[in-house]
Design an enzyme around this catalytic site. Structure first.
Site, PDB file in Angstrom:
ATOM      1  CG  HIS A   1     -54.182 -11.442 -55.541  1.00 58.27           C
ATOM      2  ND1 HIS A   1     -52.897 -10.982 -55.566  1.00 58.27           N
ATOM      3  CD2 HIS A   1     -54.758 -10.875 -54.448  1.00 58.27           C
ATOM      4  CE1 HIS A   1     -52.689 -10.183 -54.541  1.00 58.27           C
ATOM      5  NE2 HIS A   1     -53.808 -10.089 -53.843  1.00 58.27           N
TER       6      HIS A   1
HETATM    7  C1  UD1 Z   1     -56.944 -11.228 -49.750  1.00 59.30           C
HETATM    8  C2  UD1 Z   1     -56.775  -9.770 -49.366  1.00 59.30           C
HETATM    9  C3  UD1 Z   1     -55.726  -9.127 -50.251  1.00 59.30           C
HETATM   10  C4  UD1 Z   1     -54.439  -9.921 -50.261  1.00 59.30           C
HETATM   11  C5  UD1 Z   1     -54.771 -11.343 -50.661  1.00 59.30           C
HETATM   12  C6  UD1 Z   1     -53.561 -12.227 -50.697  1.00 59.30           C
HETATM   13  C7  UD1 Z   1     -58.779  -8.609 -48.562  1.00 59.30           C
HETATM   14  C8  UD1 Z   1     -59.741  -7.542 -48.911  1.00 59.30           C
HETATM   15  N1  UD1 Z   1     -58.001  -9.014 -49.561  1.00 59.30           N
HETATM   16  O1  UD1 Z   1     -57.481 -11.266 -51.062  1.00 59.30           O
HETATM   17  O2  UD1 Z   1     -55.452  -7.843 -49.758  1.00 59.30           O
HETATM   18  O3  UD1 Z   1     -53.542  -9.346 -51.160  1.00 59.30           O
HETATM   19  O4  UD1 Z   1     -55.687 -11.863 -49.702  1.00 59.30           O
HETATM   20  O5  UD1 Z   1     -53.917 -13.511 -51.068  1.00 59.30           O
HETATM   21  O6  UD1 Z   1     -58.722  -9.042 -47.438  1.00 59.30           O
HETATM   22  N2  UD1 Z   1     -59.740 -18.843 -51.530  1.00 59.30           N
HETATM   23  C9  UD1 Z   1     -59.446 -20.167 -51.496  1.00 59.30           C
HETATM   24  N3  UD1 Z   1     -58.714 -20.630 -50.453  1.00 59.30           N
HETATM   25  C10 UD1 Z   1     -58.256 -19.823 -49.453  1.00 59.30           C
HETATM   26  C11 UD1 Z   1     -58.593 -18.463 -49.515  1.00 59.30           C
HETATM   27  C12 UD1 Z   1     -59.327 -17.977 -50.555  1.00 59.30           C
HETATM   28  O7  UD1 Z   1     -59.822 -20.936 -52.371  1.00 59.30           O
HETATM   29  O8  UD1 Z   1     -57.570 -20.316 -48.557  1.00 59.30           O
HETATM   30  C13 UD1 Z   1     -60.504 -18.320 -52.684  1.00 59.30           C
HETATM   31  C14 UD1 Z   1     -61.994 -18.259 -52.452  1.00 59.30           C
HETATM   32  O9  UD1 Z   1     -62.622 -18.561 -53.648  1.00 59.30           O
HETATM   33  C15 UD1 Z   1     -62.241 -16.807 -52.115  1.00 59.30           C
HETATM   34  C16 UD1 Z   1     -61.167 -16.121 -52.961  1.00 59.30           C
HETATM   35  O10 UD1 Z   1     -60.059 -17.008 -52.968  1.00 59.30           O
HETATM   36  O11 UD1 Z   1     -63.510 -16.390 -52.413  1.00 59.30           O
HETATM   37  C17 UD1 Z   1     -60.741 -14.789 -52.432  1.00 59.30           C
HETATM   38  O12 UD1 Z   1     -60.312 -14.881 -51.073  1.00 59.30           O
HETATM   39  P1  UD1 Z   1     -60.442 -13.599 -50.111  1.00 59.30           P
HETATM   40  O13 UD1 Z   1     -59.879 -13.922 -48.796  1.00 59.30           O
HETATM   41  O14 UD1 Z   1     -61.807 -13.058 -50.189  1.00 59.30           O
HETATM   42  O15 UD1 Z   1     -59.545 -12.495 -50.828  1.00 59.30           O
HETATM   43  P2  UD1 Z   1     -58.168 -12.571 -51.625  1.00 59.30           P
HETATM   44  O16 UD1 Z   1     -58.423 -12.336 -53.047  1.00 59.30           O
HETATM   45  O17 UD1 Z   1     -57.371 -13.780 -51.257  1.00 59.30           O
END
Ligand code: UD1
Length: 372
Positions: free
Chosen positions: A211
């Protein structure tokens, strides 16, 4: 009575906060906890099932911040957290890990002269292109009490001018959670059956998670990794619970065919107990996660890290971890080597003994007595 706000936001925070809250409630009942969930992760598969399986109390408030660019997400958390901090008149704010929620709430607390406590401080990959590295450095600069998981972290903090008397080596709270729940880990057959793979469960498999933005946010990087993984699949089936970010990119870049392969078992994101079962029984784990590097070391399962560096060097020097980056040959060679030799045995790092949260609670009680 002292008032402490504990903050969680994203999936890897949940297994860290669970033992900390439990230990403070047991050991330091004079510290009254309020739990804030920022809403950074909001899907049931990324949030609710962890709260249930780890028996984390329902948050007192959910800031419902949702997704966005890193800056927007961080700013939005700050805007929504500040009034909560002021209304609750907290004596301190406790943050865990290195996600955007961690830095956002630490910064709000520091700007309001409220002390910050950081659990899992001092880890450094020395790679500033990683969003978490920025979060780690800044959160530690803002923190008044820093709990570290490995001794080397103290040197990182010293180099950055952080006073040694703020730092306390307690061990690894994520391993507290792992030890507590290992007996309850979900059998792999059940996890696969629930995902619709009832008839075809592999006896040996590699577990894959992916991820990191550097691996999944460009078509070139993601395609190259998925092509390599197809080759891995010729030697060993792969079980792949797919993070929402990665699932979205695979679709966006038109790469779905690369995971449409009978040797690759694609799952929705799984819960903690399912993941524990999948990790504990894997022949090896291929990952770009930070936490999984530590969990595999604690479980004695070989880990192949699909990154160029790690902020958790003890998993390499003492544990089962090898860092291979995204190079096709290096990944395949590491996989074949583990299949042939069984990989490195490793040993459990100092103080990864299931008692880290207890040490935090005891230290925190004394810290509150002195500072609040
Ligand atoms: C975040 C953390 C990362 C951690 C990871 C675990 C930061 C900078 N990154 O990354 O350190 O390893 O979480 O998962 O804080 N999304 C969903 N549903 C959710 C959450 C996210 O669909 O419940 C999707 C969305 O499209 C979103 C993308 O995942 O844009 C990324 O989510 P985000 O919270 O920005 O970062 P992660 O990649 O999950």
């Amino acid at each position: 009575m002292s008032r402490l706000i504990c903050v969680v936001g994203a999936r890897p925070n949940f297994m860290k906060i669970a033992p900390v809250i439990e230990a403070i409630r047991g050991q330091a009942p004079n510290i009254k906890i309020r739990l804030v969930h920022t809403g950074q992760h909001y899907d049931a598969s990324m949030k609710q099932q962890f709260f249930e399986q780890l028996a984390i109390p329902e948050p007192d408030i959910d800031l419902e911040v949702g997704s966005g660019s890193h800056s927007v997400q961080t700013a939005e958390i700050m805007k929504r957290f500040e009034p909560v901090l002021l209304e609750w008149q907290a004596d301190a704010v406790l943050v865990v890990g290195d996600v955007n929620s961690t830095i956002a709430c630490a910064l709000v607390a520091a700007k309001n002269n409220v002390p910050v406590i950081h659990v899992e401080a001092g880890l450094r990959s020395c790679d500033r292109s990683m969003p978490e590295e920025i979060n780690r450095i800044l959160t530690d600069q803002l923190s008044d009490r820093l709990y570290i998981t490995e001794r080397e972290a103290a040197q990182n903090l010293e180099r950055e001018g952080i006073c040694a008397d703020r730092v306390c080596f307690v061990g690894n709270v994520m391993i507290d959670t792992l030890r507590k729940h290992l007996q309850k880990a979900e059998p792999v057959t059940k996890t696969l059956a629930d995902a619709g793979f009832g008839q075809t469960v592999p006896s040996e498999y590699a577990l894959l998670t992916l991820h990191r933005p550097s691996n999944v946010d460009t078509k070139e990087a993601l395609q190259s990794l998925l092509e390599t993984l197809q080759q891995v699949g010729r030697h060993l089936p792969i079980i792949f619970p797919i993070h929402p970010r990665t699932a979205a990119r695979i679709k966006e870049f038109g790469l779905s065919e690369l995971i449409n392969n009978p040797a690759i078992y694609c799952l929705e994101p799984v819960g903690y107990l399912q993941m524990l079962g999948l990790m504990a029984n894997a022949k090896m784990v291929l990952t770009d996660s930070g936490g999984i590097q530590e969990e595999t070391t604690a479980l004695g399962v070989p880990c192949v890290t699909l990154r160029e560096n790690t902020e958790r060097p003890i998993t390499v020097t003492q544990g089962t971890n090898v860092i291979v980056g995204s190079d096709h040959e290096k990944i395949l060679n590491a996989v074949l080597d583990i299949m042939e030799t069984g990989g490195r045995a490793g040993r459990i790092p100092e103080l990864w003994d299931g008692q880290a949260a207890l040490r935090i609670a005891q230290d925190l009680q004394q810290w509150f007595d002195r500072h609040v």
